[in-house]
Enzyme design. Structure first.
Site, PDB file in Angstrom:
ATOM      1  CD  GLN A  99       0.673  -8.892  -2.506  1.00  0.00           C
ATOM      2  OE1 GLN A  99       1.485  -9.588  -3.225  1.00  0.00           O
ATOM      3  NE2 GLN A  99      -1.120  -8.569  -2.955  1.00  0.00           N
ATOM      4  N   GLY A 142      -4.431  -4.578  -3.935  1.00  0.00           N
ATOM      5  CA  GLY A 142      -5.532  -3.378  -3.947  1.00  0.00           C
ATOM      6  C   GLY A 142      -4.867  -2.094  -4.601  1.00  0.00           C
ATOM      7  CG  HIS A 143      -2.148  -2.305  -6.818  1.00  0.00           C
ATOM      8  ND1 HIS A 143      -0.808  -2.799  -7.719  1.00  0.00           N
ATOM      9  CD2 HIS A 143      -1.957  -2.461  -5.815  1.00  0.00           C
ATOM     10  CE1 HIS A 143      -0.098  -3.978  -7.474  1.00  0.00           C
ATOM     11  NE2 HIS A 143      -0.755  -3.302  -6.191  1.00  0.00           N
ATOM     12  CG  ASP A 202      -1.926  -1.029   1.350  1.00  0.00           C
ATOM     13  OD1 ASP A 202      -2.155  -1.555   0.242  1.00  0.00           O
ATOM     14  OD2 ASP A 202      -2.027  -1.828   2.393  1.00  0.00           O
ATOM     15  CE  LYS A 225       2.546  -2.381  -4.723  1.00  0.00           C
ATOM     16  NZ  LYS A 225       2.152  -2.077  -3.175  1.00  0.00           N
TER      17      LYS A 225
HETATM   18  P1  GDP Z   1      -0.553   0.233  -3.730  1.00  0.00           P
HETATM   19  O1  GDP Z   1      -1.363  -1.032  -2.748  1.00  0.00           O
HETATM   20  O2  GDP Z   1       0.558   0.420  -2.850  1.00  0.00           O
HETATM   21  O3  GDP Z   1      -1.098   0.387  -4.840  1.00  0.00           O
HETATM   22  O4  GDP Z   1      -1.615   1.732  -2.899  1.00  0.00           O
HETATM   23  P2  GDP Z   1      -2.864   1.134  -2.328  1.00  0.00           P
HETATM   24  O5  GDP Z   1      -3.455   2.273  -3.490  1.00  0.00           O
HETATM   25  O6  GDP Z   1      -4.158  -0.067  -1.655  1.00  0.00           O
HETATM   26  O7  GDP Z   1      -3.231   2.945  -0.892  1.00  0.00           O
HETATM   27  C1  GDP Z   1      -2.501   3.719  -1.608  1.00  0.00           C
HETATM   28  C2  GDP Z   1      -3.483   5.094  -1.599  1.00  0.00           C
HETATM   29  O8  GDP Z   1      -2.914   6.093  -0.885  1.00  0.00           O
HETATM   30  C3  GDP Z   1      -4.299   5.286  -2.184  1.00  0.00           C
HETATM   31  O9  GDP Z   1      -5.378   5.570  -2.077  1.00  0.00           O
HETATM   32  C4  GDP Z   1      -3.808   5.793  -2.861  1.00  0.00           C
HETATM   33  O10 GDP Z   1      -4.909   7.279  -4.170  1.00  0.00           O
HETATM   34  C5  GDP Z   1      -3.119   7.215  -2.465  1.00  0.00           C
HETATM   35  N1  GDP Z   1      -2.203   7.754  -2.601  1.00  0.00           N
HETATM   36  C6  GDP Z   1      -0.912   7.146  -3.158  1.00  0.00           C
HETATM   37  N2  GDP Z   1       0.042   8.511  -4.248  1.00  0.00           N
HETATM   38  C7  GDP Z   1      -0.639   9.579  -2.530  1.00  0.00           C
HETATM   39  C8  GDP Z   1      -0.537  10.526  -2.335  1.00  0.00           C
HETATM   40  O11 GDP Z   1       0.701  10.971  -3.424  1.00  0.00           O
HETATM   41  N3  GDP Z   1      -1.224  11.673  -1.600  1.00  0.00           N
HETATM   42  C9  GDP Z   1      -2.467  11.191  -1.085  1.00  0.00           C
HETATM   43  N4  GDP Z   1      -2.466  12.597  -0.374  1.00  0.00           N
HETATM   44  N5  GDP Z   1      -2.548  10.023  -1.466  1.00  0.00           N
HETATM   45  C10 GDP Z   1      -2.156   9.291  -2.314  1.00  0.00           C
HETATM   46  P1  IMO Z   2      -1.199  -4.897  -1.883  1.00  0.00           P
HETATM   47  O1  IMO Z   2      -0.963  -4.836  -4.078  1.00  0.00           O
HETATM   48  C1  IMO Z   2      -1.012  -4.536   2.008  1.00  0.00           C
HETATM   49  C2  IMO Z   2      -1.007  -8.586   3.884  1.00  0.00           C
HETATM   50  C3  IMO Z   2      -3.006  -8.727   4.256  1.00  0.00           C
HETATM   51  C4  IMO Z   2      -1.428 -10.041   5.581  1.00  0.00           C
HETATM   52  C5  IMO Z   2      -0.860 -10.463   4.574  1.00  0.00           C
HETATM   53  C6  IMO Z   2      -1.460 -11.944   4.642  1.00  0.00           C
HETATM   54  O2  IMO Z   2      -2.605  -3.417  -2.041  1.00  0.00           O
HETATM   55  O3  IMO Z   2       0.113  -3.565  -1.542  1.00  0.00           O
HETATM   56  P2  IMO Z   2      -2.314 -12.840   2.565  1.00  0.00           P
HETATM   57  O4  IMO Z   2      -3.795 -12.691   2.501  1.00  0.00           O
HETATM   58  O5  IMO Z   2      -1.416 -12.351   1.571  1.00  0.00           O
HETATM   59  O6  IMO Z   2      -2.259 -14.244   2.102  1.00  0.00           O
HETATM   60  O7  IMO Z   2      -2.565 -11.747   3.921  1.00  0.00           O
HETATM   61  O8  IMO Z   2      -0.617 -10.067   4.111  1.00  0.00           O
HETATM   62  N1  IMO Z   2      -1.323  -7.811   2.465  1.00  0.00           N
HETATM   63  C7  IMO Z   2      -1.555  -6.970   2.243  1.00  0.00           C
HETATM   64  N2  IMO Z   2      -1.177  -5.557   2.511  1.00  0.00           N
HETATM   65  N3  IMO Z   2      -1.099  -4.394   0.439  1.00  0.00           N
HETATM   66  C8  IMO Z   2      -1.001  -6.005   0.240  1.00  0.00           C
HETATM   67  O9  IMO Z   2      -1.234  -5.620  -1.731  1.00  0.00           O
HETATM   68  C9  IMO Z   2      -0.679  -6.573   0.992  1.00  0.00           C
HETATM   69  N4  IMO Z   2      -1.270  -7.932   0.148  1.00  0.00           N
HETATM   70  C10 IMO Z   2      -1.619  -8.904   1.344  1.00  0.00           C
HETATM   71  O10 IMO Z   2      -2.635  -7.866   5.372  1.00  0.00           O
HETATM   72  O11 IMO Z   2      -1.032  -9.895   6.658  1.00  0.00           O
HETATM   73 MG    MG Z   3      -2.697  -1.873  -1.756  1.00  0.00          MG
END
Ligand code: GDP
Ligand code: IMO
Ligand code: MG
Length: 428
Positions: free
Chosen positions: A224, A40-41, A13, A16
């Protein structure tokens, strides 16, 4: 520069999705190489928000080839739902989506096993996403996996299901006291799902290597993060795949000599969703930072635990992944703090720790040593040039560069594509 691997430098999270979307503009193909729909991207542009789970973020750009590599575990039911949801939102998904014929398939019984194992672990649970990720990879490595290619052939699918379900049904019935699964029901359901996906299933290793040979720009999309890696993460509180850069080679069939560059992505603070060690976590889980940064899981909606930036973990991530540059995200969220901390060392029982703790138990008890910096009060979310950032923001960025030993080449100041300062060009 023909190809680039993008990896998370923390616990997932990191943002990416945003960075991948940004760099997709000049890429020809985007390739996922590990994980599954546990990811979840999030991508935000023009007031629209899309969350991708299995499909590469490149799908939001017209004309890009999007590949689900052999290292990704595919839940066909979830994938079809994601395809339909994106089509309803107006995105084109046809020839542009390719799925490896070698990808292990996640079945309903993998999801059930994931939940049942977590229940059994009780207080020791990993807090998985319940998407069946661990059990699917376990089957692959036990040589009991069922792959995408097997979904396309009734005889082969029946044979594989017989092999893999025998032991699992015994467990469901006698160990977990749960319903068992019937081969005939699974056959009907999964053959139908396989038929729907058939047009996308192909030899993706050949496809990607061909694109590279033609000089096309390929972006490898990590899911991840480094500390969820099954080897290098905070084991056993990890996922079951290799989110590190080395995973890009195994998870696609592209040899390591053909991979050119790695970009790490790190948040300007740290978060973790699920159980496991987290040295810089704020007391009480960091509620204030969570609200400010809207830190709730993009897949499960769970609150993310929050804390200060940990230069020790990110420096090690740079080593493990071999990245020399980083995208730093969510810097805008740190506006308004009078002081900001960076973790620059770990202490165990009062002694400064030199080695990186190898066990989750040791990692759990380290005391972070902090460097304190002055914060900034300005809203920086609309700034487009590095020079216009407040002095204290620049100092924070350069302190991170120094402590981690990398160059920050992308600064993200908001969730939208446009809220970014790009300090170099990619794929041009
Ligand atoms: P990922 O799994 O690495 O793709 O990240 P996620 O999408 O799960 O979580 C990142 C969250 O931060 C999302 O809600 C993005 O929309 C948000 N986000 C990403 N970059 C920025 C930033 O520079 N500032 C803010 N405020 N939000 C951001
Ligand atoms: P993105 O791509 C954050 C965490 C889960 C749990 C552990 C194992 O959005 O960055 P799993 O279901 O993979 O066996 O769970 O890994 N986890 C993540 N945490 N971002 C993710 O993906 C994750 N995918 C799995 O919360 O702790
Ligand atoms: Mg994510």
């Amino acid at each position: 520069m023909p190809n680039l691997v993008i990896v998370g430098a923390q616990w997932g999270d990191e943002g990416k999705g945003k960075v991948i979307d940004l760099l997709t503009e000049h890429a020809d193909a985007v390739v996922r190489f590990q994980g599954g729909n546990n990811a979840g991207h999030t991508v935000v542009f023009g007031g629209q928000k899309q969350v991708l789970h299995l499909i590469p973020c490149g799908i939001l750009h017209e004309g890009k080839i999007c590949v689900i590599g052999n290292g990704v575990v595919v839940d066909p039911d979830a994938l079809i739902q994601e395809i339909e949801q994106l089509q309803t939102a107006g995105f084109h998904i046809g020839e542009n989506l390719k799925i490896s014929n070698l990808s292990p398939v996640t079945f309903a019984f993998h999801r059930a096993l994931d939940k049942a194992k977590e229940m059994k672990r009780g207080k020791e649970k990993i807090d998985t996403t319940h998407r069946g990720i661990g059990p699917t990879y376990a089957d692959k490595y036990s040589r009991l996996g069922i792959r995408m290619i097997d979904l396309l052939d009734e005889k082969r699918l029946r044979n594989r299901l017989e092999q893999t379900l025998d032991e699992k049904n015994y467990l469901f019935k006698h160990y977990f006291a749960l319903e068992t699964f019937k081969i005939n029901d699974l056959l009907v359901e999964y053959l139908a799902l396989g038929e729907k996906l058939r047009p996308h299933v192909t030899d993706t290793a050949f496809l990607i290597n061909t694109l590279l040979a033609e000089g096309k720009n390929v972006l490898f999309e990590g899911a991840q993060g480094t500390y969820l890696d099954v080897d290098f993460g905070t084991y056993p509180f990890v996922t079951s795949s290799h989110p590190i850069a080395g995973g890009a080679s195994i998870g696609t069939g592209v040899g390591p000599t053909r991979i050119d560059e790695v970009l790490g992505v790190a948040k300007a603070y740290a978060t973790r969703v699920g159980a496991g060690p987290f040295p810089t976590e704020w007391e009480g889980g960091g509620e204030a930072l969570r609200q400010k940064g809207n830190e709730f899981g993009a897949t499960t909606g769970r609150p993310r635990r929050c804390g200060w930036f940990d230069a020790i973990t990110v420096r090690r991530a740079a080593m493990i992944n071999g990245f020399e540059q980083m995208a730093l995200t969510k810097l805008d969220i740190l506006s308004g703090f009078s002081k900001i901390k960076i973790c620059i060392g770990y202490k165990i029982e009062g002694r400064l720790q030199e080695d990186f703790p190898a066990s989750a138990e040791e990692m759990d008890v380290v005391e972070p040593v902090y460097q304190e910096l002055d914060g900034w009060q300005e809203d920086i979310s609309a700034i487009k040039e590095y020079e216009k950032l407040p002095e204290n923001t620049k100092k924070y960025i350069s302190e991170i560069e120094k402590r981690v030993g990398v160059k920050i080449t992308i600064i993200s100041l908001g969730e939208d594509r446009k809220q970014t300062i790009l300090l170099r060009s990619f794929f041009k």
